[in-house]
Design an enzyme around this catalytic site. Structure first.
Site, short mmCIF file in Angstrom:
data_model
loop_
_atom_site.label_atom_id
_atom_site.label_comp_id
_atom_site.label_asym_id
_atom_site.label_seq_id
_atom_site.Cartn_x
_atom_site.Cartn_y
_atom_site.Cartn_z
N GLY A 99 18.62 -57.78 13.58
CA GLY A 99 20.07 -57.64 13.68
C GLY A 99 20.59 -56.68 12.62
O GLY A 99 19.90 -56.35 11.65
N CYS A 100 21.83 -56.24 12.82
CA CYS A 100 22.40 -55.26 11.89
C CYS A 100 22.66 -55.88 10.52
O CYS A 100 22.24 -55.34 9.50
CB CYS A 100 23.67 -54.65 12.48
N TYR A 101 23.35 -57.02 10.48
CA TYR A 101 23.57 -57.68 9.19
C TYR A 101 22.24 -58.03 8.52
O TYR A 101 22.05 -57.78 7.33
CB TYR A 101 24.41 -58.95 9.37
N THR A 140 19.38 -56.66 8.67
CA THR A 140 18.71 -55.50 8.09
C THR A 140 19.29 -55.17 6.72
O THR A 140 18.56 -55.01 5.73
CB THR A 140 18.87 -54.28 9.04
N ALA A 141 20.61 -55.08 6.65
CA ALA A 141 21.24 -54.70 5.38
C ALA A 141 21.01 -55.76 4.30
O ALA A 141 20.67 -55.44 3.16
CB ALA A 141 22.74 -54.49 5.60
#
Lengths: 344, 344, 344, 344
Positions: B149-151, B153-154
Site C-alpha cells: 500500500g501507499c502509506y 511503503t512510506a
C-alpha cells in the site's frame, strides 16, 4: 420575523442559503427538507453550522409545515419546484425558486433545453425573474420569483449597460466565463473530484449550455431586439467565484464607457464599478453578495472588454435569493447581506 | 519484450501503470480490461494517453488473452484479484496485485480488516510482499507479488532503519501521514469533490485504517518482535504525494542517525537520504519512483523525527509494481523508471 | 552528444529545461550559470534533480566555457541574451533564446513594448522565430532561434489554420487565454503568493500585454495582411498549463473546420486535433510537449471557437526549445520529448 | 463605540482584523498605519474592503492620533510593538499585540529565539497572555495583552485538558501541526509562491520553531511542571486553516476522555467538542473564531489522539484579538464574532 422554509437543503446552494438565513434578522428557519438526509441533523452534515442551525432535515413526503411558512426557498434540482409551487402559492406562501423552472418565459424553449415537460406553464407569466438590477419593482410584489442562474447574473450585469444603450454590435457578443467547481453542485461525479478538477482547466458545454437561452432572454429584453451571443463556460480549479470576460464591438466611438457603467449602477447596493484600469479578482467578492465590474477599451480600439466577478453561491444564487426576499418583504435590500468578503 | 495484461485500468493506479508500461522498453501492453468501460478506447477516457496507448478496454468476462500474457497486473478494488489469480498462476502467468488481497500473512486478520472471506488463503504463504528494499531476492523468483500500500511503503521505509537496529522504543511509534486525494481513488463520492477536499484538511480513519495491520506486519518482521504503532492518515488538498512524519523515542543516545539511514539504503536505487537538516517536499518526487527521507533529532533530545516523501501513485503503487516486475524478469531494477520528477 | 550550456537556470523555464536536457540522449549539460546562485549545487536548489544533475551553478561573470558549447540556451529575463549573443555566434556557438529579445522583427515595436534600447538590432533579421509548425526549415539552419512566448504559441497554433486560409473576419479576432502561475516566473512578488493566487481568478494586462505584438506579428505573417486582435490573459489558481479560447467570425459558412485543422497539422508530431465535440483539458498535456486543439461552431452559427491547451513550461518554453534544438542538429524532432503527460 | 487604531495593517493578520473591526458594533476604526503603503487607500490594496473601510494608511512616523484611541492593535512583525507600547500605555491606551513581543515571560528565552534584544523587559510581567480559555479574568483588566500565536492556540487548546489533569505522560507529547500558507504572512518570498506551495506539502522548522517555547510555557503553566514536547509544523497547499494532530500516552486508562474535554470547555463560547469518532475539517471553522476538537483513543490503546482545527487568521490571530478586546471592554465575549463559517 417571518417563518421560512427551505426545500432541498443538502447542495451547495442549500448550505449557503442556510448560512445566510441563520444570520438574517427577520427570517426564522421553520423547516428544511431533504429526501436523502431526512432525520439527520443539519449540523451533522455541515459542521460549519454547529451552534447556528439546530434542526434536522424533514422528509419532504411527510412535511406539512411548508404551508405555514410565509416564504419558501427551493434549492432543488431543476424540475422539482414546478411540481410543488402551485399548492404553496394557493395557500398564500410566497416562493423563490433557485433552480431554473421559472426562468424562461418561452415554455417550448424551456422544454427543449431542459428535456422535460413543464408541469405548470400557466405560472410562467406571473413568475418574476429575480434580477433586482432589472426587475426591482416587480420583485417587490411578486409571489413567485425565479432566481437567476449564476452565469446569467454575471453576464447580464456586465452586458446590460452596453445593450440597453445600443452602443455595441448586438450580433456578435462574446461571453467567456469561468466558474469555480461549487457551481457544478454537490454531486457524486468523477469529473468533479479534486484529482480531476484540481490543477486543471477546461471549457465545457461549448456546443450549448442551458444558461445560454436565459442570458439571451435577458439581453433581448434589455436591448429591445434579438442578440447574437457566443457563450463559453469553463471550470476553474477552485471552489467559489465566477469571472466573466465579455467582448463586444463598439458601434459608437465617442461613448464614455466608465461613466456609462457608473450611471447604470449608481444606486445599486451590490454592484460596484471599479476605477478605470482595474482587474477585479473573484476573491474580492468571496462569500459576499457583491458584483464588481471593470470596463476596458484596449488600445483605444473598437472592442470593449468587460470584467465581472461574483461569488456564484451568493450573488449567483443564495445571496441574490435573500436580496429578492428582502424586496418582497419590504425590508432594507441589504439586510443580512452586509458581510465583508473573505480575503485571503 | 514480454506481453503484459492489466486488469482494471480505469482508476488512478491503472492510468499511472499505463503511463509507465507505455514507456517501458521491455513491456508490451497486450490487453487491458474494465467491466465498466469495455469497448471504449483507453485514450478517450484518458486523453493524456493519446498517441501512446492505442487500445480499447476489454470486457473482463469475455477476455481470454490474459492467459497468454507473461505478466498480469491487477489494478482492481480489494477482493477482485483473489478470485482470478489461481487460474493465471496455474497457467504460468506471473501476477502483481496492486490491491490488498495478498499483503497480510494472517488470513484472520485480513478477513477482519477487509470484512470479507478470503478466496484463496492457501496462496498467501507463497505470495511475496513486494517491498524491494526488504524482499528483493524473494521478489526475483516470485510468481505472485503483493504490491504494498501507499502509506505502508512510506512508513516502513522511514521506520525500518530504526526498528531493525532496535535503537528506539518499539512500544510507542507514531506515524502521522498525509496523502494527496488521488490516494482515495477515482471514485464518484461527494467527500472527494474539489469543493470538499480543496482548501481543506482533515484526518480520517483515526479509530483504525486498513493499512495499520500491513504496516505493523512489516515493522514486526523488521524488528523481530511486536511493535506498538499509532497511525493517523490525513487527506491533503492536492493530487499526488504522501508525506509521512514519523516519531519514535530513542533508547540509545549515541547513535548516528544520519549514518544509520545512509548505510541502510546505500545501495537502493530509489531511496534517497537527504543531507542533515533537510525537509523533503512531496513535489521533489512527483511522478517519479523516488522516496526521499530526512532524519532529525530536534534539540538533540530523545525523540527522532523521520520525514518521508513518495508519490503515492508511483513508489506507492504503479512505479513500485514496475520495479517489482523488473526484478521478476531480471531487467535492470530502474528500467522504465528513470524519469525526472516534475517540478514545479 | 553535443555540449550544451544554459544561461540563467534558476527560473521555472530553467529547471524545466534542466529536466529535459538531463533526459536527452544527444545533449550533455556542460555549464549552467546563475548570478544569484553561483557556487550552489543545482540539486540543492531543485531537489527533484538529485541523481539527475550533478553540477553547480557557475558565476556568469567568470565563466569562459560557454564558448566551448555547441548550443547555448538563454533562460534569462528579457534583455540579457541580447548582450551576450553576438560573442557566442561569432565563436560558432548556436543559440536559442527563451526570452523575448529576438522575437519581434520591428525593433521600434520591441523597444516600445519592452521599454529598453535593443542591444543588437542588426541580429534581428537573421534570428529565426522558433515555431516549428511555421518555420521548420529555417530553424534547421538557424544559428539564432527566438523561442516563442507561451501565450503566442497557444494562440498562433489555434488561429493559424483559420487566418492562413482566410475563412474568418481578420478584423475582430478574440483570444481569451488563461495561464497557470508558473507562467509568471519564479519571482519573489506578493501577487504570486499562494495566498493571493490560490482559490482566486482574475484577468490582467487588459490594456496591453507584451505578447500582443508577438501574436499579431505571427498572425499577420500567416494571413498575409494586418489583423485586429483582442488579447486578454488571465491568471489561473494552478501551476502549469495554458488554455486559449479563441473566437472568430466565419466569412465562409461552407468550410469543414475539422478537416481544415486536421489537414493543417497532419504531419505535426506535437499538435493533436481532437475529435469533434471535444473540450481539451490542460492536464492532458501536463509536463509534455503536446498541443491539443478542438474546434467548435456552436449551434452551427457564424462564430468559430477554438480551444487550445499546452503546458506553458514545455511546448510554451523549454520543450519547444528542445524541439528547435532537435531541428537545428538534425536529430529526430521528438528526441527527448516523448514522455507521456502526467494525469492525474 | 470606542476609537480603535491598527498599527501595520497590510499583512494577512491586518486585513483580517480590518474585516472584523469593520463589522464590530462597538469599535470605530480611527487610524491605521503602514510605513510602506502610507497615503494609499486601504480599499485599493484590499478591494474586498471597498464599501466597508473608507480610510487611507497613515505614515507611522507622522501619526499622532494613536494616542487618542482607547485601543490599539499591533499587527506588525515581531519587534515593532515593543518599541512603541510604553508610550501608548503611559497615555492610557490599552494595547493588544498580535506579534510575539510579549508572549514569553522569560526575557532570555525570548531573546534567544527571536535573536534580538528586548526593548522593554520590564513590561513582560504585566503583559497578559491572551488565551481567554486560560486567562479570561486577567485579560478583562489587562492594559497590555499578548495575543497568542496561531500554532500555540491550537496546540494548547488541544493539550490543556490532558496536561491540567495529569492523565498523560508529560515527557513525550507530540504535536504534528499543519498550517495554510496565509500563516506565513504576506511576504514577497519565493518559497511562498503558488508554484512552490501549491500541489505540494512539507514539514519545516523541525530543528526548532519559535512557537515551541510559547507552547511549552503554556503547557508548563497548565501542568504545573515542565513538559517534554516535540513540535513539527507543516505547510499546507491551501490558504487558511490549522489542523493540529496531538499524541500523548495515557498514564491512567480509566479516564473518560470525551467527558474530560466536554467539561473543560463547557462554558467556552468558541471551543466546540465534537461527538466521539469525529474528524474535524479546517473548513468547518473557515473565517470564524471557532475551535473544534475531537478526541480519540485508537483501538482502546494507551495513546490518545486529539484533533484540533482553527482558522489561523481568526482564532489564531485577529479573531482572538477581538475576543480579547471584548473581554477588556466588558462587551459580550462573542460580539462581532458570530459569523457562520464559510463552507464550501
Amino acid at each position: 420575523m417571518i417563518k421560512v422554509g427551505i426545500v432541498g437543503g443538502t447542495g451547495y446552494t442549500g448550505v449557503e442559503l442556510l448560512r445566510l438565513v441563520a444570520q438574517h434578522p427577520e427570517m426564522k428557519l421553520s423547516v428544511i427538507t431533504s429526501r436523502k438526509e431526512a432525520g439527520q441533523k443539519v449540523a451533522d452534515l455541515f459542521p460549519s453550522l454547529r451552534g447556528h442551525v439546530d434542526m434536522a432535515f424533514s422528509d419532504p413526503a411527510r412535511v406539512t409545515t411548508l404551508i405555514d411558512c410565509e416564504l419558501v426557498f427551493f434549492a432543488t434540482p431543476n424540475g422539482v419546484a414546478m411540481e410543488q409551487v402551485r399548492e404553496l402559492l394557493e395557500a398564500g406562501v410566497r416562493v423563490i425558486d433557485l433552480a431554473a423552472d421559472f426562468r424562461l418565459k418561452d415554455v417550448a424553449e424551456w422544454e427543449s433545453w431542459y428535456a422535460q415537460t413543464h408541469a405548470c406553464p400557466d405560472l410562467l407569466e406571473g413568475a418574476v425573474y429575480g434580477l433586482p438590477e432589472v426587475n426591482r419593482d416587480s420583485i417587490r410584489s411578486a409571489n413567485l420569483v425565479a432566481n437567476p442562474g449564476c452565469y446569467p447574473t454575471a453576464v447580464q450585469l456586465g452586458f446590460l449597460p452596453l445593450v440597453e444603450t445600443g452602443v455595441v454590435d448586438l450580433n456578435y457578443l462574446v461571453a467567456d466565463v469561468k466558474s469555480g467547481a461549487s457551481g457544478a453542485g454537490r454531486k457524486a461525479e468523477v469529473p468533479l473530484l479534486l484529482a480531476e478538477v484540481g490543477d486543471n482547466f477546461k471549457a465545457y458545454g461549448v456546443p450549448g449550455h442551458r444558461h445560454l437561452p436565459e442570458i439571451r432572454q435577458g439581453l433581448r429584453l434589455g436591448a429591445g431586439r434579438e442578440v447574437g451571443l457566443t457563450f463559453v463556460p469553463h471550470l476553474l480549479p477552485m471552489i467559489r467565484g465566477i469571472h466573466a470576460t465579455l467582448y463586444a464591438r463598439l458601434t459608437r466611438r465617442d461613448v464614455d464607457l466608465q461613466a456609462l457603467f457608473e450611471a447604470r449602477y449608481a444606486n445599486e447596493p451590490f454592484v460596484d464599478i471599479l476605477p478605470p484600469g482595474s482587474h477585479p479578482e473573484t476573491r474580492s467578492v468571496r462569500a459576499s453578495n457583491h458584483c464588481r465590474i471593470a470596463v476596458h477599451r484596449p488600445q483605444e480600439g473598437e472592442m470593449v472588454v468587460v470584467l465581472v466577478v461574483i461569488d456564484n453561491l451568493v450573488k449567483g444564487a443564495a445571496g441574490q435569493a435573500v436580496q429578492n426576499a428582502n424586496l418582497m418583504f419590504d425590508w432594507p435590500e441589504t439586510l443580512g447581506l452586509t458581510q465583508v468578503p473573505i480575503l485571503p
